[in-house]
Every structure is written in structure tokens, then in C-alpha cells.
Design a protein around this motif. Structure first.
Motif, PDB file in Angstrom:
ATOM      1  N   LEU A 105      12.729  70.496 -31.443  1.00 24.16           N
ATOM      2  CA  LEU A 105      11.405  71.015 -31.119  1.00 24.16           C
ATOM      3  C   LEU A 105      11.089  72.283 -31.904  1.00 24.16           C
ATOM      4  O   LEU A 105       9.965  72.445 -32.393  1.00 24.16           O
ATOM      5  N   VAL A 132       5.406  69.070 -24.594  1.00 17.04           N
ATOM      6  CA  VAL A 132       5.710  67.798 -25.246  1.00 17.04           C
ATOM      7  C   VAL A 132       5.168  66.705 -24.345  1.00 17.04           C
ATOM      8  O   VAL A 132       5.573  66.586 -23.189  1.00 17.04           O
ATOM      9  N   ASN A 133       4.195  65.973 -24.836  1.00 15.22           N
ATOM     10  CA  ASN A 133       3.507  64.939 -24.044  1.00 15.22           C
ATOM     11  C   ASN A 133       2.919  65.518 -22.758  1.00 15.22           C
ATOM     12  O   ASN A 133       2.970  64.908 -21.697  1.00 15.22           O
ATOM     13  N   VAL A 144      12.551  65.501 -30.252  1.00 14.53           N
ATOM     14  CA  VAL A 144      11.329  64.716 -30.069  1.00 14.53           C
ATOM     15  C   VAL A 144      11.544  63.314 -30.622  1.00 14.53           C
ATOM     16  O   VAL A 144      12.486  63.060 -31.378  1.00 14.53           O
ATOM     17  N   LYS A 145      10.648  62.408 -30.257  1.00 13.96           N
ATOM     18  CA  LYS A 145      10.743  61.008 -30.689  1.00 13.96           C
ATOM     19  C   LYS A 145       9.412  60.591 -31.310  1.00 13.96           C
ATOM     20  O   LYS A 145       8.369  61.215 -31.044  1.00 13.96           O
ATOM     21  N   ASP A 148       5.678  61.146 -29.811  1.00 11.16           N
ATOM     22  CA  ASP A 148       5.547  62.353 -28.983  1.00 11.16           C
ATOM     23  C   ASP A 148       4.467  63.275 -29.548  1.00 11.16           C
ATOM     24  O   ASP A 148       4.266  63.344 -30.765  1.00 11.16           O
ATOM     25  N   VAL A 150       3.361  67.227 -29.609  1.00  5.37           N
ATOM     26  CA  VAL A 150       3.747  68.628 -29.381  1.00  5.37           C
ATOM     27  C   VAL A 150       2.488  69.470 -29.497  1.00  5.37           C
ATOM     28  O   VAL A 150       1.775  69.386 -30.502  1.00  5.37           O
TER      29      VAL A 150
END
Length: 214
Positions: A105, A132-133, A144-145, A148, A150
Motif C-alpha cells: 500500500l 482500500v475499497n 493490494v490486489k 482494488d 486506493v
């Protein structure tokens, strides 16, 4: 937890290359790596000029590991955990390691242009300025994926720092694997970064794999 708090330009001099630890200064003429003539670009300290021995294989591996660890601002124990996670994934371990580091992140906040350095990004995340989300997240090492989002928290957007960010961050480029929306001060992870999408100094991550595989 111990963390280096001294002059970060010494770290770049020790590694003999720019690690981009001091924001805009690293891109200007005041950078010590730029100011010094090549013949004077030796490591700091009273014995810096005497370090002319050819490094051993272990020494080369150690220095490469230190370069990557220091650029991302991670302590040894956490860096080792990231490496172990990279080993568990399929594919090339070195590339997996860089991908994990990029998707932290604090690094994503830095890549979005919301901070001038990874150290500043880590501090902003710690202080709870990002979600995040839609969920407040204050863990810099959060991975993070793809998909996602931010974003700067709505309450934080009223702060003077983020008002300046809203005016200036748009001029900073973002990597291909992230999309940025300056209107909402947010970014979406499009995909996990591939090696050619990661902007970095010329690291040899394979030496890091060899270091931990001894």
C-alpha cells in the motif's frame, strides 16, 4: 522496531546509485550522486575511499539485497517474509518478489503521486489518510490486489497537504498497471505489475534469490 533515521543520501552513496529516497531532491542537481564526480563517488565514512577490493560472490548478493530493501524502506525481517511469500508463488521468485513489493500500500500511494517518497507515503498511511475499497487501512505493508481502489479519505481531502496534492500530483506520471482519478484522489489497480512495467534502478533480483538460497 529499529529504523534508520539518519541522512538518507548516505544510503545512496553506500550503494553507489540513486535509490530515490528523498523525493524531488533526487531528480534535481542537489542529489549527491549527481554533484560528485565519478572519481569521488565513493561510499561515505572515513574508510570509504579504501573500499577498493573486489567484492566476493556473497558480497555482491548482499549488496543487491540491501539496495532493493533500502529502496522500498523495509526492515530485514519483513523483507524476508516477502521473499518467502514470493517463493511460495509459482513462476520466477525474483519477479514475484518485486511484484509483491510494488503492490504494498505505501508503494502504491507513492506511485500514485500522493507522496514524494516511500517514507512519506508510509507515514501518510500510518496516520490513516487512505482507504482500500472504502475501508480505512493504516498498514503500509498491506498488499493490494487487481481491482482494488486506493483513495484519500474524504475527511483528509480537506487538509492543506492534500489540497496541494490535488493541484500538483496530476503532473506526475503513474505506472501502466495503475489508473488515477485526480477528481476523487484515488487510484485503481488494473493488474499486477509485470517486470517491464516496474520503474526501478537496474537491480539484479536473481542475486537476492541466490542470497537467501545459500
Amino acid at each position: 522496531m529499529a529504523r534508520y533515521t539518519g541522512p538518507v543520501c548516505r544510503i545512496c552513496r553506500r550503494e553507489g546509485m540513486k535509490l530515490f529516497l528523498k523525493g524531488e531532491r533526487c531528480f534535481g542537481p542537489k542529489c549527491p550522486i549527481v554533484q560528485r564526480q565519478p572519481a569521488k563517488n565513493f561510499p561515505p565514512g572515513q574508510h570509504g575511499q579504501k573500499r577498493t577490493r573486489r567484492p566476493s560472490e556473497y558480497g555482491l548478493q548482499l549488496r543487491e539485497k540491501q539496495k532493493i530493501r533500502r529502496m522500498y524502506g523495509i526492515m530485514e525481517r519483513q523483507f524476508r517474509r516477502h521473499f518467502e511469500e514470493a517463493e511460495r508463488r509459482g513462476g520466477v521468485t525474483g519477479e514475484n518478489l518485486l511484484q509483491i513489493l510494488e503492490m504494498r500500500l505505501d508503494n502504491v500511494v507513492y506511485r500514485l503521486g500522493f507522496a514524494d517518497s516511500r517514507n512519506q507515503a508510509r507515514q501518510l498511511v500510518r496516520h490513516g489518510h487512505f482507504t482500500v475499497n472504502g475501508r480505512k487501512t493504516n498498514i503500509p505493508s498491506f498488499i493490494v490486489k487487481p481491482g482494488d481502489v486506493v483513495a484519500v479519505r474524504p475527511q483528509s481531502r480537506e487538509r492543506e497537504y492534500f489540497k496541494i496534492v490535488a493541484e500538483t500530483a496530476g503532473s506526475k506520471q503513474v505506472p501502466e498497471w495503475i489508473s488515477r482519478d485526480m477528481e476523487s484522489l484515488s487510484g485503481r489497480i488494473i493488474n499486477a505489475p509485470t517486470p517491464d512495467q516496474i520503474e526501478r534502478p537496474p537491480f539484479n533480483e536473481q542475486l537476492v534469490v541466490e542470497f537467501y538460497s545459500r
